[in-house]
Design a protein around this motif. Sequence first.
Motif, PDB file in Angstrom:
ATOM      1  N   LEU A 121       0.822  -1.213   0.000  1.00  0.00           N
ATOM      2  CA  LEU A 121       0.000   0.000   0.000  1.00  0.00           C
ATOM      3  C   LEU A 121       0.853   1.259   0.000  1.00  0.00           C
ATOM      4  O   LEU A 121       0.525   2.246  -0.672  1.00  0.00           O
ATOM      5  N   VAL A 122       1.949   1.249   0.745  1.00  0.00           N
ATOM      6  CA  VAL A 122       2.850   2.404   0.747  1.00  0.00           C
ATOM      7  C   VAL A 122       3.436   2.612  -0.648  1.00  0.00           C
ATOM      8  O   VAL A 122       3.506   3.747  -1.147  1.00  0.00           O
ATOM      9  N   ALA A 123       3.866   1.521  -1.289  1.00  0.00           N
ATOM     10  CA  ALA A 123       4.416   1.629  -2.641  1.00  0.00           C
ATOM     11  C   ALA A 123       3.371   2.170  -3.606  1.00  0.00           C
ATOM     12  O   ALA A 123       3.675   3.009  -4.470  1.00  0.00           O
ATOM     13  N   ALA A 124       2.120   1.706  -3.453  1.00  0.00           N
ATOM     14  CA  ALA A 124       1.045   2.213  -4.309  1.00  0.00           C
ATOM     15  C   ALA A 124       0.812   3.705  -4.065  1.00  0.00           C
ATOM     16  O   ALA A 124       0.607   4.479  -5.011  1.00  0.00           O
ATOM     17  N   GLY A 125       0.867   4.114  -2.799  1.00  0.00           N
ATOM     18  CA  GLY A 125       0.684   5.529  -2.484  1.00  0.00           C
ATOM     19  C   GLY A 125       1.771   6.401  -3.088  1.00  0.00           C
ATOM     20  O   GLY A 125       1.490   7.480  -3.634  1.00  0.00           O
ATOM     21  N   ALA A 157      -4.770  13.079  -1.972  1.00  0.00           N
ATOM     22  CA  ALA A 157      -5.765  12.388  -1.147  1.00  0.00           C
ATOM     23  C   ALA A 157      -5.635  10.871  -1.289  1.00  0.00           C
ATOM     24  O   ALA A 157      -5.670  10.137  -0.290  1.00  0.00           O
ATOM     25  N   ALA A 158      -5.480  10.392  -2.529  1.00  0.00           N
ATOM     26  CA  ALA A 158      -5.361   8.952  -2.752  1.00  0.00           C
ATOM     27  C   ALA A 158      -4.077   8.400  -2.137  1.00  0.00           C
ATOM     28  O   ALA A 158      -4.078   7.325  -1.528  1.00  0.00           O
ATOM     29  N   ALA A 159      -2.980   9.139  -2.284  1.00  0.00           N
ATOM     30  CA  ALA A 159      -1.701   8.686  -1.731  1.00  0.00           C
ATOM     31  C   ALA A 159      -1.757   8.640  -0.209  1.00  0.00           C
ATOM     32  O   ALA A 159      -1.310   7.663   0.413  1.00  0.00           O
ATOM     33  N   LEU A 160      -2.311   9.676   0.392  1.00  0.00           N
ATOM     34  CA  LEU A 160      -2.413   9.703   1.856  1.00  0.00           C
ATOM     35  C   LEU A 160      -3.339   8.600   2.364  1.00  0.00           C
ATOM     36  O   LEU A 160      -3.081   8.000   3.417  1.00  0.00           O
ATOM     37  N   ALA A 161      -4.410   8.323   1.622  1.00  0.00           N
ATOM     38  CA  ALA A 161      -5.332   7.262   2.026  1.00  0.00           C
ATOM     39  C   ALA A 161      -4.626   5.908   2.015  1.00  0.00           C
ATOM     40  O   ALA A 161      -4.795   5.100   2.938  1.00  0.00           O
ATOM     41  N   ALA A 162      -3.820   5.669   0.973  1.00  0.00           N
ATOM     42  CA  ALA A 162      -3.093   4.398   0.887  1.00  0.00           C
ATOM     43  C   ALA A 162      -2.087   4.260   2.028  1.00  0.00           C
ATOM     44  O   ALA A 162      -1.982   3.205   2.663  1.00  0.00           O
ATOM     45  N   ILE A 163      -1.360   5.336   2.293  1.00  0.00           N
ATOM     46  CA  ILE A 163      -0.344   5.289   3.351  1.00  0.00           C
ATOM     47  C   ILE A 163      -1.006   5.188   4.727  1.00  0.00           C
ATOM     48  O   ILE A 163      -0.527   4.461   5.612  1.00  0.00           O
ATOM     49  N   ALA A 164      -2.122   5.898   4.940  1.00  0.00           N
ATOM     50  CA  ALA A 164      -2.828   5.823   6.221  1.00  0.00           C
ATOM     51  C   ALA A 164      -3.386   4.421   6.452  1.00  0.00           C
ATOM     52  O   ALA A 164      -3.340   3.893   7.577  1.00  0.00           O
ATOM     53  N   THR A 165      -3.902   3.807   5.403  1.00  0.00           N
ATOM     54  CA  THR A 165      -4.406   2.435   5.524  1.00  0.00           C
ATOM     55  C   THR A 165      -3.282   1.478   5.896  1.00  0.00           C
ATOM     56  O   THR A 165      -3.462   0.575   6.729  1.00  0.00           O
ATOM     57  N   ALA A 166      -2.112   1.689   5.296  1.00  0.00           N
ATOM     58  CA  ALA A 166      -0.956   0.849   5.621  1.00  0.00           C
ATOM     59  C   ALA A 166      -0.567   1.009   7.088  1.00  0.00           C
ATOM     60  O   ALA A 166      -0.225   0.026   7.767  1.00  0.00           O
ATOM     61  N   ALA A 167      -0.627   2.238   7.582  1.00  0.00           N
ATOM     62  CA  ALA A 167      -0.284   2.476   8.987  1.00  0.00           C
ATOM     63  C   ALA A 167      -1.267   1.790   9.920  1.00  0.00           C
ATOM     64  O   ALA A 167      -0.889   1.262  10.979  1.00  0.00           O
ATOM     65  N   VAL A 168      -2.551   1.789   9.557  1.00  0.00           N
ATOM     66  CA  VAL A 168      -3.567   1.140  10.391  1.00  0.00           C
ATOM     67  C   VAL A 168      -3.373  -0.375  10.395  1.00  0.00           C
ATOM     68  O   VAL A 168      -3.485  -1.033  11.431  1.00  0.00           O
ATOM     69  N   LEU A 169      -3.076  -0.932   9.240  1.00  0.00           N
ATOM     70  CA  LEU A 169      -2.911  -2.381   9.135  1.00  0.00           C
ATOM     71  C   LEU A 169      -1.680  -2.865   9.888  1.00  0.00           C
ATOM     72  O   LEU A 169      -1.683  -3.947  10.471  1.00  0.00           O
TER      73      LEU A 169
END
Length: 334
Positions: A121-125, A157-169
Motif C-alpha cells: 500500500l505504501v508503494a502504491a501511495g 488524497a489517494a496517496a495519503l489514504a493508501a499510506i494511512a491504511t498501511a499504517a492502520v494495518l
Amino acid sequence: MADQTAWPAADEAWLERYRRSIAGKHVPAAVLEQRERELLEAVRAADMPAIELFGKADVLAAEDAAELATVDEEVRESLGGGLRPALREVGHTLMGIGIVAVLIMFARHGWTIDLDLALTLVAAGVTIAFVGWTVTRALFASGRSGGAVSALVAAVAAALAAIATAAVLGADRIVARDVPTPLLALAMLMPGVTALVLASRMPQQRFRESWDDAQWLHRFRGALRSRLVPAPAAQGHVAELEQALAAAGTSAHDEFGDPVVLARQVAAADRVARTRRWWVSTVAGTGTPLVIAALVLANQSWGALTIPISVVLALAGLAAPVVRWDDRPWAKGA
C-alpha cells in the motif's frame, strides 16, 4: 532502376548520426523529411561523400535545428501538448519507480519475496503521488490551472489514504509468500512499458481549432503563468490581445493561433520568466538527488551499496548548478 530516395551506402553512417543529432530538437517530421531530400540531392549532384560536402553530421544537425525547429512542434512534444507527451512522461515515471523498486527487492530479498500488504500500500501511495504530480504538471503546462489543482488534490488524497491504511494495518500482514522476484519485477515494470508503447504508437497531436475567445484568453493566461511569467505581466499581455481583437474584429484563434504556442513564444522573450525557470529547474535538479541520497542513507535500503549510491546521487545533485551555470539568463544580456 536505382532507388532515388536511397542514400549511398558510404553515407548511411553519416545520415544516421545526423538523424540522432537532430532528434528531439522540435523539427517537424515533414520539414525534416524535406531537408533530408535536399541533402540527398546535393550529395548526388556533387558526387562526393556527405562528410566532405557538409562536414560533421552533428554540427550540421545543430545548425538545421536552430533554423527549422518550431514552437508548435516543441509544444506538441512537451508536457502541455496533449495526451501523447503526458502519457510518455507517465511511462518514464512508472519505469523509474519500477526499476528502483526492483533493484531494492533483489538487493534485500534475493530471488523470492514475501508480499507485505502494508508495504504494498505504501508503494502504491508513492506511485500515485508521482503519477499525479506528472498529470498535474501536464495540465498546468497546458494552461488548465483548475484541472491541475483538482488532479493534485486527488493524487494527494489517494496517496495519503493508501499510506494511512498501511499504517492502520501495521506490519507482518503477508498476502503471498515466496513470490519469485523476477515475476514480480516483470509485473511492476509492465505498466511503464505499456504506457511508453502506447505513447509511441499514438498519432501526432493536432491543436484544437474551435475556441471561444474567453476560453482562448483564459488558456493563454494560464499557459503564461505555467511558464512563470509574473501575474501583472501576464494580465498585461491578455489586455493587449483583448484590445487587438476588438480592433481586428476576428477570433483569437484566427488571429493568433494556438494559445499555448503563443504563450510559449511570449514567455521565451520574458527575462524574468526565464530567470525563474532557471532557478526552479536548478534547485529541483540539485535538491531532488540530495533528498533521495539522504533517504537512502536513512533507510539503509541498498545494503552494501547504500554508501556508493548515496555518493553518486549527492555528486549528481551538486553537479546540477555547475552544468546549468552557462545557461543562466542574466548572463546572456537578453
